[in-house]
Scaffold this active site. Structure first.
Site, PDB file in Angstrom:
ATOM      1  N   ASP A 227      25.434   5.299 -19.311  1.00  0.00           N
ATOM      2  CA  ASP A 227      24.934   3.985 -19.716  1.00  0.00           C
ATOM      3  C   ASP A 227      25.527   3.628 -21.078  1.00  0.00           C
ATOM      4  O   ASP A 227      26.551   4.187 -21.476  1.00  0.00           O
ATOM      5  CB  ASP A 227      23.382   4.055 -19.805  1.00  0.00           C
ATOM      6  CG  ASP A 227      22.721   2.711 -19.548  1.00  0.00           C
ATOM      7  OD1 ASP A 227      22.884   1.807 -20.387  1.00  0.00           O
ATOM      8  OD2 ASP A 227      22.045   2.564 -18.514  1.00  0.00           O
TER       9      ASP A 227
ATOM     10  N   SER B 280      18.275  -2.488 -13.286  1.00  0.00           N
ATOM     11  CA  SER B 280      18.509  -1.410 -14.263  1.00  0.00           C
ATOM     12  C   SER B 280      17.227  -0.671 -14.592  1.00  0.00           C
ATOM     13  O   SER B 280      17.248   0.518 -14.906  1.00  0.00           O
ATOM     14  CB  SER B 280      19.073  -1.986 -15.564  1.00  0.00           C
ATOM     15  OG  SER B 280      20.410  -2.342 -15.413  1.00  0.00           O
TER      16      SER B 280
ATOM     17  N   HIS C 284      20.010  -0.689 -23.955  1.00  0.00           N
ATOM     18  CA  HIS C 284      19.868  -0.557 -22.499  1.00  0.00           C
ATOM     19  C   HIS C 284      19.671   0.903 -22.078  1.00  0.00           C
ATOM     20  O   HIS C 284      18.728   1.241 -21.363  1.00  0.00           O
ATOM     21  CB  HIS C 284      21.115  -1.157 -21.834  1.00  0.00           C
ATOM     22  CG  HIS C 284      21.048  -1.284 -20.351  1.00  0.00           C
ATOM     23  ND1 HIS C 284      21.452  -0.268 -19.501  1.00  0.00           N
ATOM     24  CD2 HIS C 284      20.636  -2.301 -19.555  1.00  0.00           C
ATOM     25  CE1 HIS C 284      21.288  -0.677 -18.250  1.00  0.00           C
ATOM     26  NE2 HIS C 284      20.797  -1.901 -18.242  1.00  0.00           N
TER      27      HIS C 284
END
Ligand SMILES: [Ca+2]
Ligand SMILES: [Ca+2]
Ligand SMILES: [Ca+2]
Ligand SMILES: [Ca+2]
Length: 497
Positions: free
Chosen positions: A151, A376, A208
């Site tokens: 990621d 996600s 994220h």
């Protein structure tokens, strides 16, 4: 009985959670206030609470005692120090016993994490994935299992994540040397393939990955922030390949990240059960396909976000979730009411199952928490469930389940709804409790201590059964003290975590 219990296992060195600055002390009858004060003082302790008054003649008072370590920051003693302080108190002639104040959170679904109640995706109400039900059954711990988070970076110092970050056993951090000779200097806690450096966290744009990691493994019951599907024990390898304000990366760096994880698995014989991949884009890439295929051969699941285009991905393939490989688990997103999230991709043959992805609260850079939505956020619920199941399986059976078996269970154990039929292969959404319910139940902490007492009683008395014991035969304590065998076969006792 207390001596039996203490001899079975040193609780201060074992992986048993306890209040770090408290002891439970029982005094002998006749210990008056000054005598109790002197005894507690020997262990730098003071009375916090009278738990139970004795009758004065045959039973003494039981106190909760708060102890301090004058030499430690904040006065909190280490486990070794707590043991020493307990021993000092116990040595006093007016003390019957002194023991740790164990945390009995293992079978508790509710934790003290301040935002626990906001984590609808973990709950049993609404359309939550019901990690809570698995926790209530005693499955909170993902120890022994490793996952790779491919990621952006992850804030590895986040107070709710630090304990879950994997440490490279062969690499000495910051000595400028590639100690494990894998081509990367000082990859002590993963690697940054985007910038080709050792820091898997760089800035706020690593939000994220930080968020995704928290859904998998934010620490439970630590009084901080949120809790992941794995309340503790999981080890997350941060593998950064995206970053900056665009949170973007390249296929070449993504493939490098996967090759790195594959090498770590074999190099250190890691139980690397899955990688977490909440990213997508581009067209078919032979390089990436081959990298994921190599993970398939190695038995590593590839959990992928299905994508946020509200599209039917049977018609328009989303990569990497859409590669035709058996180890890929493509995860769509659903909302709190169970409906497919407005943004989520779907596909009767290209999305495997749905998981909570709308308004998900998790860890965020700068020691914060924040709410994000997306496939996600759905995928890491699945990755966490895989880790929790694999760890439970490992403890119950002594080996890892196969990737195919895990995927099959994921697909069959979810909750069906008309929302998902025709929009996914399984027609289901994730249910963690249903997955873990296929494993043998864990016993309660009370039962566990009882069993250990019996084991010790047998061990010190050779082969002669002690009266009052319900199981006869020749016993041996297993190496990890988690069970015993008798002459009639093996009977495993699980230690609740
Ligand atoms: Ca290295
Ligand atoms: Ca090094
Ligand atoms: Ca970096
Ligand atoms: Ca927490």
């Amino acid at each position: 009985m207390r001596h039996l219990l203490q001899a079975v296992e040193d609780p201060y060195t074992a992986d048993i959670p306890m209040v770090d600055d408290e002891l439970i002390v029982r005094f002998k009858p006749g210990a008056d206030m000054p005598k109790k004060g002197i005894a507690m003082g020997k262990g730098k302790g003071t009375s916090k609470k009278l738990l139970r008054a004795g009758n004065g003649a045959t039973t003494g008072d039981i106190y909760l005692v708060k102890v301090v370590d004058d030499t430690a920051p904040g006065g909190k003693p280490s486990k070794a120090k707590l043991k020493e302080l307990s021993g000092n108190i116990k040595d006093d002639s007016y003390v019957e016993y002194s023991e740790p104040n164990f945390l009995l959170n293992a079978s508790q679904a509710t934790t003290n994490d301040p935002y626990y109640a906001s984590l609808w995706g973990m709950m049993d109400a609404d359309a939550g994935a019901n990690a809570k039900g698995a926790w209530a059954a005693g499955y909170t711990n993902c120890s022994g299992v490793v996952v790779g988070v491919v990621d952006t970076g992850i804030q590895i110092t986040h107070p709710d994540l630090a304990a879950a970050v994997w440490t490279n056993p062969g690499e000495i951090a910051s000595n400028g040397v590639d100690d494990d000779n894998n081509g990367l200097i000082d990859d002590a806690s993963g690697w940054d393939f985007r910038n080709d450096d050792k820091t898997p966290y760089d800035d706020i744009y690593d939000d994220h990955g930080t968020h995704v990691a928290g859904t998998i493994g934010a620490q439970g019951n630590n009084g901080v922030g949120v809790v992941g599907v794995c309340q503790r024990g999981v080890k997350i390898i941060p593998v950064k390949f995206m970053g900056t304000s665009s949170r973007s990366g390249t296929i070449s760096d993504a493939a490098a990240a996967l090759w790195y994880l594959l090498d770590l698995k074999s190099r250190y014989n890691l139980n690397l059960v899955a990688t977490q991949n909440s990213w997508g884009g581009g067209g078919f890439s032979q390089t990436l396909y081959d990298a994921i295929s190599a993970h398939n051969t190695a038995g590593i699941l590839f959990v992928a976000a299905a994508g946020n285009s509200a599209a039917d991905t049977d018609a328009s393939i989303n990569y990497p979730s859409g590669y035709n490989l058996p180890n890929i688990i493509s995860v769509g997103s659903h909302a709190q009411n169970g409906a497919v999230s407005s943004f989520s991709n779907f596909g009767a043959t290209s999305v495997d199952l749905f998981a909570p992805g709308s308004s998900i609260l998790s860890t965020y850079p700068s020691n914060a928490i924040s709410t994000l939505s997306g496939t996600s956020m759905a995928a890491p619920h699945v990755t966490g469930a895989i880790a929790l199941y694999a760890s439970g399986y490992l403890r119950q059976y002594g080996g890892m389940p196969t990737a195919a078996a895990i995927k099959s269970l994921l697909m069959s154990s979810g909750v069906t709804s008309s929302y998902y039929s025709g929009k996914s292969v399984s027609g289901r959404r994730l249910n963690v409790a249903n997955m873990l319910a296929t494993l043998p139940p864990l016993i309660s902490p009370r039962r566990w201590f009882y069993c250990h007492v019996k084991i010790y009683a047998k061990a010190v008395n050779g082969s002669t059964p002690i009266s009052g014991l319900s199981v006869a035969g020749t016993w041996s304590v297993s190496p990890d003290h988690d069970g015993f065998t008798d002459s009639n076969g093996t009977f495993a006792i699980e230690r609740p975590h």
